[in-house]
Design a protein around this motif. Structure first.
Motif: not given
Length: 914
Positions: A211-239
């Motif tokens: 969970v921690i390593q997945c959460s850290k991915l949310l600080s990465d905006t290197s491919v910024i257009q994909f960030y909203p989808s990344k947020f959805v995928l990571i928060t599924d794991i958090l849920d």
């Protein structure tokens, strides 16, 4: 063999009807009636012991309606009884079910009018995609300290786990590079499954690492257009993680002696559960990086319920302040969105925290246009118009949470604060997307004024007008402002050069136009759409939006005479040049016509337009068209045909049917409907004329009959043809067209030999004999009243039919042929009566033509002899059952009105078994 004279007994039909009539018996009000209240008698037996067989029984009755299940259970739920005596595993399962019910109840605090996050999830994943390569940083800590942990003391175990977390953060780093979007999604899904597997195998620390390593991915905006989808995928794991932790702690509060109530308080939780809960919060607090610490703690926010009544209300403001430490505005707004989502799930009544998130966001809103963000966009090669649309999913969710059941004053304050900010197009769009439609609609002119003042750079005005139009489709603005609103919006929309931008806006505002204005304004809008979408065939890329426009127009114009008088409606349909799309549009139009057209019509405007629409559907049918599709198209076309009526202008009606036959010849159900319609037309003509059969009327009826006779052979289904020949012959007979009726019946007789042994019924092959038997029985009933043709001899149709039946190849060991011969005997018996059971008005049947003539009766008796010989021949083949048959016939012959069976018994040359 001796010959016995055969004749039918005379029948008195009126006396037989009277004897068969049911006897009327008066019913007293005190008698039983199925709708009266049920009286249930309960019997309770008490058994003492097996030695003394003493038992006591008591009974009671009640006139009220008693649930028999409740009375049997005597108030005891069998599942509860089972749980009380079950083993611990079964008890745990029952408690798990109870917990799921409680969780649903907790989440239902937010009403059904609140759109859940799950509805937005799919849309975000579909919209925010990328073709760039992605990467995942995996921090793989060592596994030291795992061996022998079972023997460590509790304090030692806690220290070891904290060391593992440190090792996790300082461990080796593995980076997965050059991942496609699908590879990235697959890897995240694997991590989610790994989390579940680790938890199931009691590796709680490993689960936390994931969970921690997945959460850290949310600080990465290197491919910024994909960030909203990344947020959805990571928060599924958090849920998933939050749910596992909560269920784990809850399970500690359940034992064989106590169960937590649905809405428990911290006092109901035992010490073990509280200690475990605190342990999780302490582990999370030791995470050094802000973003993973925030997300992981937010994911288990609900667990505060085990510790303190005020735990959640205290944690939410603290987590809100933590977000202030996130410098990237995109990352911070999605963090706020996640906190608002969790807050709405666990404590939707705590509005202050939601409001604080909103106002904090307004304070940092100017960062979006700051140098740091601009430099980041330059590095990634992203323009501001592509960057700003990344915000709406998070902003819309925050605004939706805040505005849910919010008072008018708060919404007004929020709108005023947005006004004061410069470059507020993004904010304004989220306000219109999230606030109640009624709030927006009543202030439509205010919003139009704000839209005009917005800077066009970054977020175009047409998107703002689109958001405004979506609200106005749901709620009505003040009547005095409606025309001005349309004019202001369309000034902006019509100037759009990009066809996609234009159609996305126009599609929304068409509904507003249809809802509040006349066909004149709708025609103007449709003309403008045609003007913009025709150049360079731009319409080919916008079929979904054009389809929506059509659906909205026909949804508001139920009067099709008005709809088709809209000058640009049919030219608009011409833009649907792709056949599959054009057919779908035509189906929508016909479905609306069938649903909303209340009265039959003969309006030439409607008929010409809908004939064109139906022809389009019909012409799409080919060898590859599925049967379900053919049935749907036939249903829609038949619905149209049924609604066309020219009143007493029968010739015009027949002309319409003739034209329809030529247009829809490839759909058999439509041809069948046309034949039935023409037959009804012929009968209606007879009814209206009331016996005044002029030459013109007779000629018209013959034209109807000829229509059917010509059309039936084009049908494929053999039983469809047989039944239509019979029905059309009956109609011809009812209209005194005797020669035409004979032609129909002869055609049916000639078709019987073509009936195959097996026929297709709903995709399955079935034997056809039972269907043939049913048809022939109906045919015999009609032949009773068909008069003989003077040139063809006595009972010529019956003779022809008997010859066909005799020559037909029947199944071995089948009784259907004899059943048919039995029906023929019924027919011949009825034909020998002085007066037939029924007649057709103004048609002289054989009882009138022959008047009981002895030659006619002799011919009838000869046919009876022939049929009986066939039946007797069949009875000889009954083999082992022949004696039983003979005994049955002898028994029946002893009844008063069955003496004729005595002769039959004597004619059966059967040998008794020895």
């Amino acid at each position: 063999m001796a010959v016995f004279p055969w004749h039918s007994r005379n029948r008195n039909y009126k006396a037989e009807f009277a004897s068969c009539r049911l006897e009327a018996v008066p019913l007293e009000f005190g008698d039983y009636h199925p709708l009266k209240p049920i009286t249930v008698t309960e019997s309770k037996t008490k058994k003492v012991n097996r030695k003394g067989s003493t038992s006591s029984t008591s009974s009671s009755s009640s006139s009220s309606v008693v649930d028999p299940l409740s009375s049997v259970l005597d108030g005891t739920d069998p599942l509860s009884m089972f749980a009380a005596t079950a083993d611990p595993a079964a008890l745990a399962a029952a408690m798990d079910s109870s917990r799921r019910k409680r969780d649903r109840d907790d989440n239902s605090v937010v009403g059904s009018d609140f759109e859940p996050w799950t509805n937005k999830r799919g849309e975000i994943l579909a919209r925010y995609t990328t073709t760039e390569k992605l990467s995942i940083n995996l921090f793989m800590g060592s596994e030291k300290g795992k061996a022998g942990t079972a023997t460590l003391a509790m304090s030692e175990k806690v220290r070891t786990r904290l060391e593992e977390l440190d090792d996790f953060e300082e461990g080796s780093q593995k980076e997965l590079l050059n991942l496609t979007q699908q590879d990235y999604v697959n890897r995240i899904e694997e991590l989610n499954q790994s989390l579940k597997d680790a938890w199931a195998s009691d590796q709680k620390v490993k689960a936390l690492k994931i969970v921690i390593q997945c959460s850290k991915l949310l600080s990465d905006t290197s491919v910024i257009q994909f960030y909203p989808s990344k947020f959805v995928l990571i928060t599924d794991i958090l849920d998933t993680f939050g749910k596992l932790v909560y269920e784990r702690i809850f399970s500690m509060c359940v034992d064989s002696r106590s169960v937590l109530p649905d809405h428990f308080s911290p006092e109901n939780a035992n010490d073990t559960a509280k200690e475990t809960c605190l342990n999780w919060f302490f582990k999370i607090a030791s995470i050094r990086e802000l973003i993973p610490r925030f997300y992981v703690e937010a994911s288990i926010l609900k667990c505060n319920k085990f510790l303190s009544k005020t735990g959640i209300s205290e944690c939410l403001p603290r987590l809100t302040c933590m977000i202030r430490g996130i410098g990237d505005p995109l990352v911070s707004v999605y963090a706020r969105a996640y906190l608002c989502r969790v807050g709405m799930e666990v404590a939707p009544h705590l509005k202050e925290t939601l409001n604080k998130n909103f106002f904090d966001f307004l304070l940092t809103f100017k960062q979006i246009h700051g140098d740091t963000v601009q430099n980041q966009l330059v590095v990634q090669g992203v323009e501001l118009p592509s960057y700003l649309p990344l915000y709406p999913p998070a902003m819309d969710w925050i605004f939706q949470c805040i505005s849910y059941h919010a008072p008018e004053a708060l919404l007004t304050e929020m709108m005023e604060r947005c006004k004061k900010l410069g470059n507020n197009a993004l904010l304004l769009n989220s306000v219109m997307s999230a606030f109640r439609a009624e709030f927006i609609a009543t202030r439509s002119m205010d919003f139009i004024g704000m839209i005009k003042e917005c800077d066009e750079s970054g977020f175009p005005k047409h998107l703002l007008f689109r958001s405004l139009g979506l609200n106005l489709a749901l709620a009505d603005p003040p009547e005095s402002d409606r025309l001005q609103i349309l004019n202001e919006a369309w000034k902006v929309i019509t100037k759009l050069k990009n066809p996609q931008d234009y159609i996305n806006c126009a599609e929304v505002w068409v509904e507003y136009t249809c809802k509040h204005f006349t066909k004149r304004e709708v025609n103007t809008v449709l003309a403008d759409v045609i003007k913009h979408m025709t150049p360079d065939r731009a319409f080919e890329d916008s079929y979904p939006q054009l389809q929506l426009i059509i659906k909205k127009v026909i949804a508001h114009f139920h009067d099709f005479s008005v709809l088709f008088s809209v000058e640009k409606f049919l030219p608009f349909l011409d833009m649907f040049q792709k056949e599959s799309v054009r057919v779908e549009v035509c189906k929508c139009i016909m479905d609306a016509f069938i649903k909303h057209q209340q009265e039959p019509t003969k309006d030439p405007v409607i008929l010409n337009a809908l004939l064109h629409v139906c022809k389009t559907m019909h012409d799409s049918v080919n060898a590859l068209t599925l049967e379900d599709e053919k049935r749907m198209l036939s249903y829609l076309i038949n619905g149209f045909i049924k609604m066309v009526s020219f009143g007493r202008d029968f010739e015009q009606q027949l002309s319409f049917y003739v034209e329809s036959r030529s247009m829809f010849c490839n759909l058999e159900p439509v041809l069948v409907q046309l034949i039935h319609s023409v037959n009804r037309l012929a009968m209606e003509t007879r009814k209206v004329m009331k016996g005044n059969h002029s030459r013109k009327t007779a000629a018209f009826v013959r034209a109807c009959v000829a229509y059917c006779f010509i059309t039936i052979p084009s049908l494929a289904g053999i039983f469809t043809r047989l039944n239509l020949y019979l029905h059309s012959g009956q109609v011809a007979l009812a209209n005194q067209c005797l020669s035409q009726a004979d032609a129909f019946f002869k055609a049916a007789i000639s078709l019987v030999p073509e009936v195959p042994k097996m026929i297709n019924i709903d995709g399955k092959m079935r034997p056809s004999e039972s269907f043939l038997l049913e048809f022939l029985c109906n045919f015999f009933s009609t032949l009773l009243i068909v008069p003989d043709h003077p040139e063809h001899g006595v009972l010529f149709l019956v003779r022809e039919l008997l010859n066909v039946i005799q020559d037909y190849t029947w199944e071995d060991n089948s009784d259907e042929k004899i059943r048919i011969y039995t029906c023929v005997l019924h027919l011949l018996s009825a034909m020998s009566q002085e007066t037939y059971l029924y007649h057709i008005d103004k048609v002289d049947s054989n009882d009138s033509l022959y008047g009981g003539d002895s030659k006619f009766l002799a011919e009838n008796n000869k046919l009876c002899e022939t049929v009986m010989a066939q039946i007797l021949e069949h009875l000889k083949t009954l083999a082992k059952d022949e004696v039983k048959t003979l005994e049955y016939i002898k028994k029946q012959s002893k009844q008063p009105d069955m003496t004729h069976l005595t002769e039959l018994a004597l004619r059966l040359p059967l040998q008794t078994r020895t």
